[in-house]
Design a protein around this motif. Structure first.
Motif, PDB file in Angstrom:
ATOM      1  N   LEU A   1      74.530  61.463-104.503  1.00 46.94           N
ATOM      2  CA  LEU A   1      73.809  61.459-105.779  1.00 46.94           C
ATOM      3  C   LEU A   1      72.380  61.957-105.550  1.00 46.94           C
ATOM      4  O   LEU A   1      71.736  61.564-104.579  1.00 46.94           O
ATOM      5  CB  LEU A   1      73.770  60.017-106.287  1.00 46.94           C
ATOM      6  CG  LEU A   1      73.124  59.718-107.634  1.00 46.94           C
ATOM      7  CD1 LEU A   1      73.997  60.263-108.767  1.00 46.94           C
ATOM      8  CD2 LEU A   1      72.968  58.208-107.789  1.00 46.94           C
ATOM      9  N   ILE A   2      71.902  62.812-106.438  1.00 41.71           N
ATOM     10  CA  ILE A   2      70.501  63.264-106.374  1.00 41.71           C
ATOM     11  C   ILE A   2      69.690  62.408-107.350  1.00 41.71           C
ATOM     12  O   ILE A   2      70.035  62.320-108.526  1.00 41.71           O
ATOM     13  CB  ILE A   2      70.395  64.755-106.747  1.00 41.71           C
ATOM     14  CG1 ILE A   2      71.131  65.610-105.709  1.00 41.71           C
ATOM     15  CG2 ILE A   2      68.922  65.179-106.863  1.00 41.71           C
ATOM     16  CD1 ILE A   2      71.215  67.093-106.060  1.00 41.71           C
ATOM     17  N   ASP A   3      68.640  61.754-106.843  1.00 43.84           N
ATOM     18  CA  ASP A   3      67.864  60.879-107.730  1.00 43.84           C
ATOM     19  C   ASP A   3      66.635  61.596-108.304  1.00 43.84           C
ATOM     20  O   ASP A   3      66.382  62.776-108.027  1.00 43.84           O
ATOM     21  CB  ASP A   3      67.513  59.551-107.055  1.00 43.84           C
ATOM     22  CG  ASP A   3      66.488  59.703-105.936  1.00 43.84           C
ATOM     23  OD1 ASP A   3      65.657  60.634-105.990  1.00 43.84           O
ATOM     24  OD2 ASP A   3      66.516  58.857-105.016  1.00 43.84           O
ATOM     25  N   GLU A   4      65.874  60.862-109.102  1.00 43.75           N
ATOM     26  CA  GLU A   4      64.770  61.463-109.868  1.00 43.75           C
ATOM     27  C   GLU A   4      63.602  61.945-109.023  1.00 43.75           C
ATOM     28  O   GLU A   4      62.687  62.589-109.535  1.00 43.75           O
ATOM     29  CB  GLU A   4      64.275  60.478-110.937  1.00 43.75           C
ATOM     30  CG  GLU A   4      63.589  59.226-110.417  1.00 43.75           C
ATOM     31  CD  GLU A   4      64.568  58.127-109.990  1.00 43.75           C
ATOM     32  OE1 GLU A   4      64.110  57.071-109.571  1.00 43.75           O
ATOM     33  OE2 GLU A   4      65.812  58.352-110.080  1.00 43.75           O
ATOM     34  N   GLU A   5      63.661  61.669-107.720  1.00 42.63           N
ATOM     35  CA  GLU A   5      62.600  62.169-106.833  1.00 42.63           C
ATOM     36  C   GLU A   5      62.756  63.668-106.556  1.00 42.63           C
ATOM     37  O   GLU A   5      61.860  64.293-105.982  1.00 42.63           O
ATOM     38  CB  GLU A   5      62.633  61.414-105.503  1.00 42.63           C
ATOM     39  CG  GLU A   5      62.412  59.907-105.611  1.00 42.63           C
ATOM     40  CD  GLU A   5      61.023  59.569-106.120  1.00 42.63           C
ATOM     41  OE1 GLU A   5      60.072  60.224-105.703  1.00 42.63           O
ATOM     42  OE2 GLU A   5      60.918  58.660-106.962  1.00 42.63           O
ATOM     43  N   CYS A   6      63.874  64.242-106.955  1.00 41.92           N
ATOM     44  CA  CYS A   6      64.140  65.672-106.717  1.00 41.92           C
ATOM     45  C   CYS A   6      63.002  66.522-107.286  1.00 41.92           C
ATOM     46  O   CYS A   6      62.567  66.329-108.418  1.00 41.92           O
ATOM     47  CB  CYS A   6      65.460  66.064-107.387  1.00 41.92           C
ATOM     48  SG  CYS A   6      65.829  67.824-107.359  1.00 41.92           S
ATOM     49  N   ILE A   7      62.532  67.463-106.459  1.00 37.12           N
ATOM     50  CA  ILE A   7      61.436  68.349-106.881  1.00 37.12           C
ATOM     51  C   ILE A   7      61.945  69.751-107.233  1.00 37.12           C
ATOM     52  O   ILE A   7      61.159  70.697-107.340  1.00 37.12           O
ATOM     53  CB  ILE A   7      60.349  68.437-105.784  1.00 37.12           C
ATOM     54  CG1 ILE A   7      60.959  68.924-104.456  1.00 37.12           C
ATOM     55  CG2 ILE A   7      59.634  67.094-105.622  1.00 37.12           C
ATOM     56  CD1 ILE A   7      59.918  69.238-103.378  1.00 37.12           C
TER      57      ILE A   7
ATOM     58  N   GLU B   1      70.011  68.810-116.530  1.00 35.36           N
ATOM     59  CA  GLU B   1      69.028  68.946-117.617  1.00 35.36           C
ATOM     60  C   GLU B   1      67.604  69.018-117.079  1.00 35.36           C
ATOM     61  O   GLU B   1      66.778  69.783-117.582  1.00 35.36           O
ATOM     62  CB  GLU B   1      69.167  67.787-118.602  1.00 35.36           C
ATOM     63  CG  GLU B   1      70.395  67.913-119.479  1.00 35.36           C
ATOM     64  CD  GLU B   1      70.441  66.844-120.565  1.00 35.36           C
ATOM     65  OE1 GLU B   1      69.402  66.247-120.866  1.00 35.36           O
ATOM     66  OE2 GLU B   1      71.537  66.615-121.091  1.00 35.36           O
ATOM     67  N   GLU B   2      67.298  68.209-116.073  1.00 31.10           N
ATOM     68  CA  GLU B   2      65.938  68.192-115.523  1.00 31.10           C
ATOM     69  C   GLU B   2      65.890  68.411-114.027  1.00 31.10           C
ATOM     70  O   GLU B   2      64.938  68.990-113.510  1.00 31.10           O
ATOM     71  CB  GLU B   2      65.247  66.863-115.874  1.00 31.10           C
ATOM     72  CG  GLU B   2      65.025  66.706-117.374  1.00 31.10           C
ATOM     73  CD  GLU B   2      64.279  65.422-117.712  1.00 31.10           C
ATOM     74  OE1 GLU B   2      64.000  64.630-116.805  1.00 31.10           O
ATOM     75  OE2 GLU B   2      64.002  65.223-118.903  1.00 31.10           O
TER      76      GLU B   2
ATOM     77  N   PRO C   1      63.805  68.121 -98.605  1.00 26.32           N
ATOM     78  CA  PRO C   1      62.491  67.755 -98.068  1.00 26.32           C
ATOM     79  C   PRO C   1      61.971  66.404 -98.556  1.00 26.32           C
ATOM     80  O   PRO C   1      61.014  65.874 -97.983  1.00 26.32           O
ATOM     81  CB  PRO C   1      61.585  68.891 -98.564  1.00 26.32           C
ATOM     82  CG  PRO C   1      62.214  69.348 -99.829  1.00 26.32           C
ATOM     83  CD  PRO C   1      63.704  69.185 -99.609  1.00 26.32           C
ATOM     84  N   VAL C   2      62.579  65.860 -99.589  1.00 30.29           N
ATOM     85  CA  VAL C   2      62.055  64.595-100.135  1.00 30.29           C
ATOM     86  C   VAL C   2      63.067  63.438-100.032  1.00 30.29           C
ATOM     87  O   VAL C   2      62.849  62.357-100.586  1.00 30.29           O
ATOM     88  CB  VAL C   2      61.596  64.762-101.606  1.00 30.29           C
ATOM     89  CG1 VAL C   2      60.399  65.673-101.683  1.00 30.29           C
ATOM     90  CG2 VAL C   2      62.724  65.251-102.493  1.00 30.29           C
TER      91      VAL C   2
END
Ligand code: SF4
Ligand code: SF4
Length: 81
Positions: A4-10, A28-29, A55-56
């Motif tokens: 899962l990719i969380d909201e910290e994704c840049i 979407e984002e 990287p994050v």
């Protein structure tokens, strides 16, 4: 277990091309992982390649999508025959 990719994704755009199953696409984002295609890289690599390049460190196991290595291998077979 799919990842899962969380909201910290840049949105750095590094991981989609690393995924051997083409499971990562722009949502979407932020980028998202299609759990029906993510095998945690089972069948391709020893470790999840998306995690290795992020990287994050925002890609983690999806608690809603727990799967054994055997199930991931079955998913791989389903994808590639
Ligand atoms: S763990 Fe592997 S199969 Fe799953 S999204 Fe990441 S690169 Fe793709
Ligand atoms: S590598 Fe990480 S930060 Fe970059 S797009 Fe993928 S999930 Fe987002």
């Amino acid at each position: 277990m799919a990842l899962l990719i969380d909201e910290e994704c840049i949105n750095c755009d590094l991981c989609p091309t690393e995924c051997p199953n083409e499971a990562i696409s722009m949502g979407e984002e932020i980028f998202q992982i299609d759990s029906s295609k993510c095998t945690e890289c089972v069948g391709h690599y020893d470790e999840p390649s998306c995690v290795a390049v992020c990287p994050v460190e925002c890609i983690t196991p999806d608690p809603k999508c727990k799967e054994t290595v055997e199930q991931l291998a079955e998913k791989y077979t389903g994808l590639y025959g």
